[in-house]
Design a protein around this motif. Structure first.
Motif, PDB file in Angstrom:
ATOM      1  N   LYS A 122      18.809  -0.859   6.633  1.00 54.29           N
ATOM      2  CA  LYS A 122      18.865  -0.373   5.256  1.00 54.29           C
ATOM      3  C   LYS A 122      17.460  -0.244   4.666  1.00 54.29           C
ATOM      4  CE  LYS A 122      22.183  -0.988   1.728  1.00 54.29           C
ATOM      5  NZ  LYS A 122      23.078  -1.883   0.999  1.00 54.29           N
ATOM      6  N   LEU A 123      16.625  -1.216   4.969  1.00 56.69           N
ATOM      7  CA  LEU A 123      15.244  -1.152   4.484  1.00 56.69           C
ATOM      8  C   LEU A 123      14.532   0.060   5.093  1.00 56.69           C
ATOM      9  CD1 LEU A 123      12.912  -2.320   2.857  1.00 56.69           C
ATOM     10  CD2 LEU A 123      12.404  -3.867   4.749  1.00 56.69           C
ATOM     11  N   GLN A 124      14.756   0.313   6.376  1.00 52.54           N
ATOM     12  CA  GLN A 124      14.141   1.483   7.014  1.00 52.54           C
ATOM     13  C   GLN A 124      14.647   2.783   6.380  1.00 52.54           C
ATOM     14  OE1 GLN A 124      11.619   1.827   9.195  1.00 52.54           O
ATOM     15  NE2 GLN A 124      11.358  -0.377   8.983  1.00 52.54           N
ATOM     16  N   LEU A 130      11.361   7.753   0.962  1.00 53.35           N
ATOM     17  CA  LEU A 130      10.153   7.901   0.134  1.00 53.35           C
ATOM     18  C   LEU A 130       9.329   9.111   0.568  1.00 53.35           C
ATOM     19  CD1 LEU A 130       8.810   4.206   0.266  1.00 53.35           C
ATOM     20  CD2 LEU A 130      10.055   5.256  -1.624  1.00 53.35           C
ATOM     21  N   PRO A 131       8.516   9.640  -0.364  1.00 50.33           N
ATOM     22  CA  PRO A 131       7.557  10.678   0.059  1.00 50.33           C
ATOM     23  C   PRO A 131       6.601  10.072   1.104  1.00 50.33           C
ATOM     24  CG  PRO A 131       7.628  10.503  -2.329  1.00 50.33           C
ATOM     25  CD  PRO A 131       8.418   9.360  -1.797  1.00 50.33           C
ATOM     26  N   LYS A 133       3.395   9.815   1.686  1.00 56.00           N
ATOM     27  CA  LYS A 133       2.264   8.947   1.366  1.00 56.00           C
ATOM     28  C   LYS A 133       2.725   7.560   0.916  1.00 56.00           C
ATOM     29  CE  LYS A 133      -2.324   9.199  -0.400  1.00 56.00           C
ATOM     30  NZ  LYS A 133      -3.336  10.066  -0.992  1.00 56.00           N
ATOM     31  N   GLN A 134       3.813   7.542   0.153  1.00 55.54           N
ATOM     32  CA  GLN A 134       4.337   6.249  -0.287  1.00 55.54           C
ATOM     33  C   GLN A 134       4.859   5.441   0.900  1.00 55.54           C
ATOM     34  OE1 GLN A 134       7.113   6.795  -3.554  1.00 55.54           O
ATOM     35  NE2 GLN A 134       5.611   7.986  -4.682  1.00 55.54           N
ATOM     36  N   GLN A 135       5.418   6.146   1.894  1.00 52.71           N
ATOM     37  CA  GLN A 135       5.866   5.450   3.105  1.00 52.71           C
ATOM     38  C   GLN A 135       4.690   4.754   3.775  1.00 52.71           C
ATOM     39  OE1 GLN A 135       8.095   7.649   6.010  1.00 52.71           O
ATOM     40  NE2 GLN A 135       9.313   8.724   4.494  1.00 52.71           N
ATOM     41  N   LEU A 136       3.598   5.507   3.891  1.00 48.97           N
ATOM     42  CA  LEU A 136       2.407   4.962   4.553  1.00 48.97           C
ATOM     43  C   LEU A 136       1.885   3.742   3.809  1.00 48.97           C
ATOM     44  CD1 LEU A 136       0.433   8.252   5.317  1.00 48.97           C
ATOM     45  CD2 LEU A 136       1.460   6.730   7.001  1.00 48.97           C
ATOM     46  N   VAL A 137       1.732   3.907   2.499  1.00 49.96           N
ATOM     47  CA  VAL A 137       1.194   2.809   1.686  1.00 49.96           C
ATOM     48  C   VAL A 137       2.117   1.599   1.777  1.00 49.96           C
ATOM     49  CG1 VAL A 137       0.519   2.085  -0.641  1.00 49.96           C
ATOM     50  CG2 VAL A 137       0.061   4.414   0.110  1.00 49.96           C
ATOM     51  N   PHE A 138       3.418   1.851   1.680  1.00 51.94           N
ATOM     52  CA  PHE A 138       4.374   0.745   1.716  1.00 51.94           C
ATOM     53  C   PHE A 138       4.289   0.006   3.053  1.00 51.94           C
ATOM     54  CE2 PHE A 138       8.394  -1.307   2.599  1.00 51.94           C
ATOM     55  CZ  PHE A 138       8.604  -2.021   1.432  1.00 51.94           C
ATOM     56  N   ASN A 139       4.316   0.741   4.158  1.00 47.65           N
ATOM     57  CA  ASN A 139       4.256   0.099   5.482  1.00 47.65           C
ATOM     58  C   ASN A 139       2.978  -0.716   5.668  1.00 47.65           C
ATOM     59  OD1 ASN A 139       6.717   0.898   6.574  1.00 47.65           O
ATOM     60  ND2 ASN A 139       5.913   2.849   7.308  1.00 47.65           N
ATOM     61  N   MET A 140       1.881  -0.115   5.257  1.00 47.15           N
ATOM     62  CA  MET A 140       0.593  -0.777   5.476  1.00 47.15           C
ATOM     63  C   MET A 140       0.431  -2.013   4.607  1.00 47.15           C
ATOM     64  SD  MET A 140      -1.559   2.739   5.735  1.00 47.15           S
ATOM     65  CE  MET A 140      -3.087   2.431   6.576  1.00 47.15           C
ATOM     66  N   LYS A 141       1.022  -1.965   3.428  1.00 45.32           N
ATOM     67  CA  LYS A 141       0.897  -3.101   2.510  1.00 45.32           C
ATOM     68  C   LYS A 141       1.965  -4.151   2.805  1.00 45.32           C
ATOM     69  CE  LYS A 141      -1.191  -5.114  -0.740  1.00 45.32           C
ATOM     70  NZ  LYS A 141      -2.458  -5.716  -0.277  1.00 45.32           N
ATOM     71  N   TYR A 142       3.202  -3.722   2.893  1.00 43.71           N
ATOM     72  CA  TYR A 142       4.311  -4.669   2.999  1.00 43.71           C
ATOM     73  C   TYR A 142       4.384  -5.321   4.382  1.00 43.71           C
ATOM     74  CZ  TYR A 142       9.050  -6.564   2.836  1.00 43.71           C
ATOM     75  OH  TYR A 142      10.134  -7.397   2.896  1.00 43.71           O
ATOM     76  N   PHE A 143       4.349  -4.517   5.429  1.00 42.36           N
ATOM     77  CA  PHE A 143       4.498  -5.072   6.776  1.00 42.36           C
ATOM     78  C   PHE A 143       3.173  -5.556   7.362  1.00 42.36           C
ATOM     79  CE2 PHE A 143       8.263  -2.147   6.829  1.00 42.36           C
ATOM     80  CZ  PHE A 143       9.205  -3.161   6.834  1.00 42.36           C
ATOM     81  N   LYS A 171       9.586   0.142  -6.350  1.00 39.27           N
ATOM     82  CA  LYS A 171      10.670   0.364  -7.323  1.00 39.27           C
ATOM     83  C   LYS A 171      11.739   1.300  -6.741  1.00 39.27           C
ATOM     84  CE  LYS A 171       9.175  -2.397 -10.224  1.00 39.27           C
ATOM     85  NZ  LYS A 171       9.890  -3.684 -10.252  1.00 39.27           N
ATOM     86  N   LYS A 172      11.285   2.324  -6.031  1.00 42.28           N
ATOM     87  CA  LYS A 172      12.242   3.269  -5.432  1.00 42.28           C
ATOM     88  C   LYS A 172      13.081   2.578  -4.368  1.00 42.28           C
ATOM     89  CE  LYS A 172       9.755   7.629  -5.976  1.00 42.28           C
ATOM     90  NZ  LYS A 172       8.958   8.612  -5.219  1.00 42.28           N
TER      91      LYS A 172
END
Lengths: 180, 181
Positions: A122-124, A130-131, A133-143, A171-172
């Motif tokens: 579900k998280l994936q 996400l758009p 760029k947001q995917q990239l930022v999220f992966n790099m920051k969160y994981f 938020k998304k």
């Protein structure tokens, strides 16, 4: 222990290049693999992209000016290769790169090389919505728990914009999880 | 969910085979040279994705085989060739046109989520994502440059542009326009 500058010099010297490059591959293959895997999802595709990434690094190391860190430069190439790969496949199948990603995430359950649970799927899915760029930022920051400054060097985006992107992404994802 | 940095990739559902990374004979080396600059990246990182056994161990061999083959060709392809940008530009156009399909079709492609799915884990995600640490404070908002704001606005406007493109790409409308020429 070599400094980064010395290491880069040995990569750029024809005589020492191949040996230094082997060290470089050993050092970075796993980190780059996981970075790419989160973008392209499938293992075999990740392998292709990772090989192409290192080939591009090898071909272009002579021209590396050292304006950014070697690590950032390689990550940038890997990111570019992964996104280009997804886009090419989308073009071949005449669908959007977002659709490709969503389809692949939807197939994770049947993937031999995935053993996450429903929540992880579900998280994936949320990330795939996400758009790019947001995917990239999220992966790099969160994981990967990278520092904003590092992400900024790789994606060539200001720290402020990255913080904002991450905020929006989180938020998304929260909304997606609540609604699905 | 408060993150434990050493196990971040566990949250993603990606995993490696047991003791996978321990098998690396180069592990020590990896911790020596350039590693110092990125102590937060651990080789024990686990993601829900797994890899075939011995994948990383055989990676160099395959890579160098490929490189040798490539060396036979003298042609050097620049990293950011015109061709690449042409691809990106054309694909971007395709993506823009196709995104509305994605928004309208997502429901159909969902995998059925079993009822007993890990609700606790999902609640943990939600708790984590709704925590205040992600809210931009006044100082952070104030620090956004005009460029940052423009980029964010552009991101927000993308969907509106997509809708417009979808409208314009509608065949019926195109036919009407052609008929009325």
């Amino acid at each position: 222990m070599k400094t980064e500058k010395e290491f880069i010099a040995s990569l750029q010297n024809q005589k020492t290049r191949e040996l230094a490059f082997r060290d470089l591959v050993k050092e970075y293959k796993e980190r780059l693999y996981w970075h790419i895997r989160k973008i392209v999802i499938d293992h075999a595709d990740t392998d292709d992209v990772l090989q192409n990434t290192f080939i591009k690094i090898f071909r272009n190391i002579e021209n590396f000016k050292g304006d950014s860190k070697l690590y950032s430069w390689m990550y940038r190439i890997a990111t570019n290769e992964a996104i280009t790969f997804i886009n090419k496949r989308a073009k071949t199948q005449q669908i959007s790169s977002e659709e490709i990603k969503t389809t692949m995430v939807n197939n994770l359950k049947a993937d031999d090389y995935f053993d996450g649970d429903e929540a992880q799927i579900k998280l994936q899915k949320a990330i795939a919505s996400l758009p790019e760029k947001q995917q990239l930022v999220f992966n790099m920051k969160y994981f990967d728990d990278m520092k904003y400054q590092e992400i900024s060097d790789i994606l060539e985006t200001s720290v402020g914009a990255l913080k904002a992107s991450y905020h929006i992404a989180v938020k998304k994802i929260e909304t997606f999880i609540l609604e699905h | 969910m408060k993150k434990d940095n050493s196990h971040n990739n566990q949250n993603s559902g990606f995993k490696t085979p047991e003791n996978y990374f321990e098998k690396f004979d180069d592990r020590l080396f990896a911790r020596l040279s350039l590693k110092d600059e990125h102590p937060e990246v651990t080789l024990e990182q686990e993601t829900g994705f797994t890899v075939p056994e011995e994948y990383f161990n055989s990676f160099e061999e395959r890579l160098f085989d490929k490189l040798s083959e490539e060396k036979m060709e003298t042609k050097v392809i620049p990293l950011f060739s015109k061709r690449t940008w042409t691809y990106v530009a054309s694909i971007a156009a395709v993506v823009l046109l196709a995104i509305p399909l994605f928004f309208t079709n997502t429901g159909e492609n969902e995998i059925d989520i079993e009822k007993d799915l890990s609700n606790i884990e999902i609640q943990e995600y939600l708790d984590y994502f709704s925590s205040e640490e992600f809210d931009l404070n006044t100082v952070e908002f104030a620090s956004l440059s005009e460029e940052d704001i423009a980029e964010l606005e552009e991101e927000t406007n993308t969907i509106e542009n997509e809708l417009l493109l979808e409208y314009l790409s509608n065949e019926e409308i195109t036919d009407d326009l052609l008929e009325n020429l």
